[in-house]
Write an enzyme that holds these catalytic residues in place. Structure first.
Site, PDB file in Angstrom:
ATOM      1  N   TRP A   1       0.834  -1.127  -0.080  1.00  0.00           N
ATOM      2  CA  TRP A   1       0.114   0.028   0.228  1.00  0.00           C
ATOM      3  C   TRP A   1       0.926   1.285   0.036  1.00  0.00           C
ATOM      4  CZ3 TRP A   1      -3.874   1.910  -1.979  1.00  0.00           C
ATOM      5  CH2 TRP A   1      -4.769   2.839  -1.351  1.00  0.00           C
TER       6      TRP A   1
ATOM      7  N   SER B   1      -9.808   0.325  -1.903  1.00  0.00           N
ATOM      8  CA  SER B   1      -8.808   0.622  -2.740  1.00  0.00           C
ATOM      9  C   SER B   1      -7.713  -0.488  -2.579  1.00  0.00           C
ATOM     10  CB  SER B   1      -7.980   2.050  -2.356  1.00  0.00           C
ATOM     11  OG  SER B   1      -7.847   1.941  -1.141  1.00  0.00           O
TER      12      SER B   1
ATOM     13  N   LYS C   1     -14.386  -3.667   8.601  1.00  0.00           N
ATOM     14  CA  LYS C   1     -14.828  -4.216   7.289  1.00  0.00           C
ATOM     15  C   LYS C   1     -13.532  -5.369   7.155  1.00  0.00           C
ATOM     16  CE  LYS C   1     -11.201  -3.076   4.728  1.00  0.00           C
ATOM     17  NZ  LYS C   1     -10.317  -3.684   3.789  1.00  0.00           N
TER      18      LYS C   1
ATOM     19  N   ASP D   1     -15.859  -0.042   1.263  1.00  0.00           N
ATOM     20  CA  ASP D   1     -14.702  -0.803   1.595  1.00  0.00           C
ATOM     21  C   ASP D   1     -15.310  -2.090   2.023  1.00  0.00           C
ATOM     22  OD1 ASP D   1     -12.293  -1.284   1.421  1.00  0.00           O
ATOM     23  OD2 ASP D   1     -11.516  -0.006   3.172  1.00  0.00           O
TER      24      ASP D   1
ATOM     25  N   ASN E   1      -8.037 -10.513   3.405  1.00  0.00           N
ATOM     26  CA  ASN E   1      -8.926 -10.583   4.510  1.00  0.00           C
ATOM     27  C   ASN E   1      -9.853 -11.539   4.099  1.00  0.00           C
ATOM     28  OD1 ASN E   1      -8.243  -9.044   6.950  1.00  0.00           O
ATOM     29  ND2 ASN E   1      -8.203  -7.491   5.459  1.00  0.00           N
TER      30      ASN E   1
ATOM     31  N   GLU F   1      -5.255  -7.821   8.136  1.00  0.00           N
ATOM     32  CA  GLU F   1      -5.407  -6.919   9.386  1.00  0.00           C
ATOM     33  C   GLU F   1      -6.554  -7.387  10.152  1.00  0.00           C
ATOM     34  OE1 GLU F   1      -3.404  -5.087  10.848  1.00  0.00           O
ATOM     35  OE2 GLU F   1      -2.683  -3.330   9.487  1.00  0.00           O
TER      36      GLU F   1
HETATM   37  N1  LIG Z   1      -2.535  -3.466   0.628  1.00  0.00           N
HETATM   38  C1  LIG Z   1      -3.733  -3.072   0.282  1.00  0.00           C
HETATM   39  O1  LIG Z   1      -4.441  -3.101  -0.812  1.00  0.00           O
HETATM   40  C2  LIG Z   1      -3.984  -2.015   1.396  1.00  0.00           C
HETATM   41  C3  LIG Z   1      -3.699  -1.803   2.259  1.00  0.00           C
HETATM   42  N2  LIG Z   1      -3.972  -0.898   3.511  1.00  0.00           N
HETATM   43  C4  LIG Z   1      -3.459  -0.980   4.671  1.00  0.00           C
HETATM   44  O2  LIG Z   1      -2.184  -0.411   4.752  1.00  0.00           O
HETATM   45  C5  LIG Z   1      -1.634  -1.253   5.841  1.00  0.00           C
HETATM   46  C6  LIG Z   1      -0.229  -1.691   5.272  1.00  0.00           C
HETATM   47  O3  LIG Z   1      -0.755  -2.764   4.409  1.00  0.00           O
HETATM   48  P1  LIG Z   1       0.536  -3.236   3.251  1.00  0.00           P
HETATM   49  O4  LIG Z   1       1.083  -2.213   2.794  1.00  0.00           O
HETATM   50  O5  LIG Z   1      -0.684  -3.892   2.231  1.00  0.00           O
HETATM   51  O6  LIG Z   1       1.313  -4.216   3.993  1.00  0.00           O
HETATM   52  P2  LIG Z   1       2.645  -4.926   3.700  1.00  0.00           P
HETATM   53  O7  LIG Z   1       2.833  -6.093   4.338  1.00  0.00           O
HETATM   54  O8  LIG Z   1       2.657  -5.079   2.272  1.00  0.00           O
HETATM   55  O9  LIG Z   1       3.687  -3.755   3.875  1.00  0.00           O
HETATM   56  C7  LIG Z   1       3.734  -3.537   5.583  1.00  0.00           C
HETATM   57  C8  LIG Z   1       5.091  -2.559   5.453  1.00  0.00           C
HETATM   58  O10 LIG Z   1       5.195  -1.951   6.645  1.00  0.00           O
HETATM   59  C9  LIG Z   1       6.562  -2.064   7.025  1.00  0.00           C
HETATM   60  N3  LIG Z   1       6.894  -1.833   8.248  1.00  0.00           N
HETATM   61  C10 LIG Z   1       6.518  -2.329   9.370  1.00  0.00           C
HETATM   62  N4  LIG Z   1       6.902  -1.598  10.491  1.00  0.00           N
HETATM   63  C11 LIG Z   1       7.544  -0.424  10.182  1.00  0.00           C
HETATM   64  C12 LIG Z   1       8.009   0.409  10.818  1.00  0.00           C
HETATM   65  N5  LIG Z   1       8.177   0.431  12.127  1.00  0.00           N
HETATM   66  N6  LIG Z   1       8.714   1.255  10.210  1.00  0.00           N
HETATM   67  C13 LIG Z   1       8.599   1.410   8.784  1.00  0.00           C
HETATM   68  N7  LIG Z   1       8.071   0.389   8.004  1.00  0.00           N
HETATM   69  C14 LIG Z   1       7.491  -0.541   8.672  1.00  0.00           C
HETATM   70  C15 LIG Z   1       7.021  -3.459   6.653  1.00  0.00           C
HETATM   71  O11 LIG Z   1       8.430  -3.565   6.632  1.00  0.00           O
HETATM   72  C16 LIG Z   1       6.094  -3.635   5.163  1.00  0.00           C
HETATM   73  O12 LIG Z   1       7.163  -3.063   4.267  1.00  0.00           O
HETATM   74  C17 LIG Z   1      -2.646  -2.076   6.545  1.00  0.00           C
HETATM   75  O13 LIG Z   1      -3.131  -1.681   7.773  1.00  0.00           O
HETATM   76  C18 LIG Z   1      -3.638  -2.369   5.394  1.00  0.00           C
HETATM   77  O14 LIG Z   1      -4.760  -2.881   6.084  1.00  0.00           O
HETATM   78  C19 LIG Z   1      -4.940  -0.278   3.062  1.00  0.00           C
HETATM   79  C20 LIG Z   1      -5.710  -0.140   1.792  1.00  0.00           C
HETATM   80  C21 LIG Z   1      -5.018  -1.073   0.808  1.00  0.00           C
HETATM   81  O1  LIG Z   2      -8.071  -2.403   2.602  1.00  0.00           O
HETATM   82  C1  LIG Z   2      -7.999  -3.019   1.282  1.00  0.00           C
HETATM   83  C2  LIG Z   2      -8.994  -2.476   0.238  1.00  0.00           C
HETATM   84  O2  LIG Z   2      -9.662  -1.364   0.481  1.00  0.00           O
HETATM   85  C3  LIG Z   2      -7.331  -4.060   1.086  1.00  0.00           C
HETATM   86  O3  LIG Z   2      -8.184  -4.980   1.551  1.00  0.00           O
HETATM   87  P1  LIG Z   2      -7.160  -6.346   2.134  1.00  0.00           P
HETATM   88  O4  LIG Z   2      -6.420  -5.858   3.156  1.00  0.00           O
HETATM   89  O5  LIG Z   2      -8.326  -7.225   2.654  1.00  0.00           O
HETATM   90  O6  LIG Z   2      -6.436  -7.119   0.936  1.00  0.00           O
END
Ligand SMILES: NC(=O)C1=CN([C@@H]2O[C@H](COP(=O)(O)OP(=O)(O)OC[C@H]3O[C@@H](n4cnc5c(N)ncnc54)[C@H](O)[C@@H]3O)[C@@H](O)[C@H]2O)C=CC1
Ligand SMILES: O=C(CO)COP(=O)(O)O
EC number: 1.1.1.94
Length: 326
Positions: free
Chosen positions: A15, A137, A190, A243, A255, A275
């Site tokens: 993200w 997203s 969600k 969402d 999820n 999450e």
């Molecule tokens: N992937 C998606 O489609 C979406 C994700 N999100 C939310 O975004 C958040 C992150 O998700 P993703 O990026 O998908 O996970 P991810 O697992 O791909 O990446 C998380 C990143 O955070 C880094 N990280 C962890 N602790 C850290 C710290 N203290 N300082 C700096 N970096 C650190 C990790 O090394 C990793 O690169 C979650 O809460 C998720 O629900 C929200 C919308 C869309």
């Molecule tokens: O938050 C998200 C889409 O809005 C990403 O959903 P997931 O973490 O379930 O893949």
């Protein structure tokens, strides 16, 4: 013209990298911070993040493992998992100029404290200004430049509107809001409900059951939101219903995919952040502390904790006393 010409992204996961692409498309100067210098070097050399394979990074995005460099932006997006937010912001806080907007992009509630994402930021960086970005997203869709709309909320409406100007583009459309808590509740809840939807699909309970589960799940999300003073239009908006619809629609949601595996009796997908797994127990505690009934979320938490079987949880949901629809 926005005040926020430079944007840093803390957290180079899926993200964070997609949001770096968003900010670059909006014409901002972008710095993407990866905590691990080797990870930063690999992304910088390949101009691609293995978390988002096949999507080249724009030339205008600089990659760094230097937090002080990342802190020199006009606004910062924090894109680390919810349970890592406090640690990330605590490291960043002493480096930030007073008043810097820090936008939470994680979806969750902190274990132990029951704090929402902007509350964690306000505690860990009291001199910064917290905001939240959330909505339907998928990182992959957003990074590819497919059309997306989200909600961006801050207590100060002018700030939320200015952040929208800084990030918005013809393919990424944020709506501004001051209903910070409503946006946070939608994103956190969600994910838990999407696990339930995946379980229904994994157990092959049918399309009717999936629609019923999603709708009754939404009723829970609304009840919790109301208990926290969230606005109806936020809960039925992009960061709430929007969402939920996305994440309950199929296995592109991590999820939903986690729930699908549980429903099929398979191990949870490795290396994919779901999450809702971490939010479920704290969501249930929070709801109980406010006297809000969330039977679907409770069932997910109990299944994940191993205190009930999936079939027993489904039976218990169906055998609840008949009641008025609300
Ligand atoms: N992937 C998606 O489609 C979406 C994700 N999100 C939310 O975004 C958040 C992150 O998700 P993703 O990026 O998908 O996970 P991810 O697992 O791909 O990446 C998380 C990143 O955070 C880094 N990280 C962890 N602790 C850290 C710290 N203290 N300082 C700096 N970096 C650190 C990790 O090394 C990793 O690169 C979650 O809460 C998720 O629900 C929200 C919308 C869309
Ligand atoms: O938050 C998200 C889409 O809005 C990403 O959903 P997931 O973490 O379930 O893949």
């Amino acid at each position: 013209m926005t005040r926020f010409q430079t944007i840093s992204i803390i957290g180079a996961g899926a993200w964070g990298t997609a949001l770096a692409a968003v900010a670059a498309r909006a014409g901002r100067g972008v710095t993407l911070y990866a905590r691990d210098p080797d990870h930063a070097a690999r992304i910088a050399a390949a101009r691609e993040n293995p978390r988002l394979p096949g999507i080249p990074l724009a030339d205008s995005i600089s990659i760094t493992a230097d937090l002080a460099q990342a802190a020199r932006a006009a606004a910062v997006l924090i894109v680390v998992p919810a349970q890592h937010l406090r640690g990330a912001v605590m490291h960043l806080a002493p480096l930030l100029p007073d008043g810097t907007p820090v936008v939470a992009c994680a979806k969750g509630i902190e274990h132990g404290t029951h704090k929402f994402m902007t509350e964690v930021i306000a505690e860990a960086a009291p001199h910064a200004t917290a905001a939240i970005l959330s909505g339907p997203s998928f990182a992959d869709d957003v990074a590819r430049g497919l059309p997306t709309a989200v909600t961006l909320a801050a207590q100060d409406e002018a700030l939320a509107a200015d952040l929208v100007q800084a990030l918005g583009s013809p393919t990424f459309r944020p709506y501004h809001s001051t209903d910070v808590r409503g946006v946070e509740i939608g994103g956190a809840a969600k994910n838990v409900l999407a696990i339930a939807a995946g379980i229904v699909a994994g157990r092959k309970l049918g399309a009717s059951a999936l629609a019923a589960l999603t709708t009754r799940g939404f009723a829970e999300l609304v009840r919790l939101g109301r208990a926290f003073g969230a606005r109806g239009e936020t809960l039925t908006g992009l960061s709430g219903l929007g969402d939920l619809i996305l994440s309950c629609a199929g296995p592109q949601s991590r999820n939903f995919a986690a729930g699908l595996a549980l429903g099929r009796g398979e191990p949870l997908p490795a290396g994919k952040l779901a999450e809702g797994q971490y939010t479920a127990p704290v969501l249930v505690e929070l709801a109980a502390s406010r006297g809000v009934e969330m039977p679907v979320a409770q069932a997910v938490a109990a299944i994940l904790a191993g205190t009930v079987t999936i079939d027993a949880a489904i039976e218990a949901l169906m055998l609840r006393p008949f009641k008025a629809e609300e």
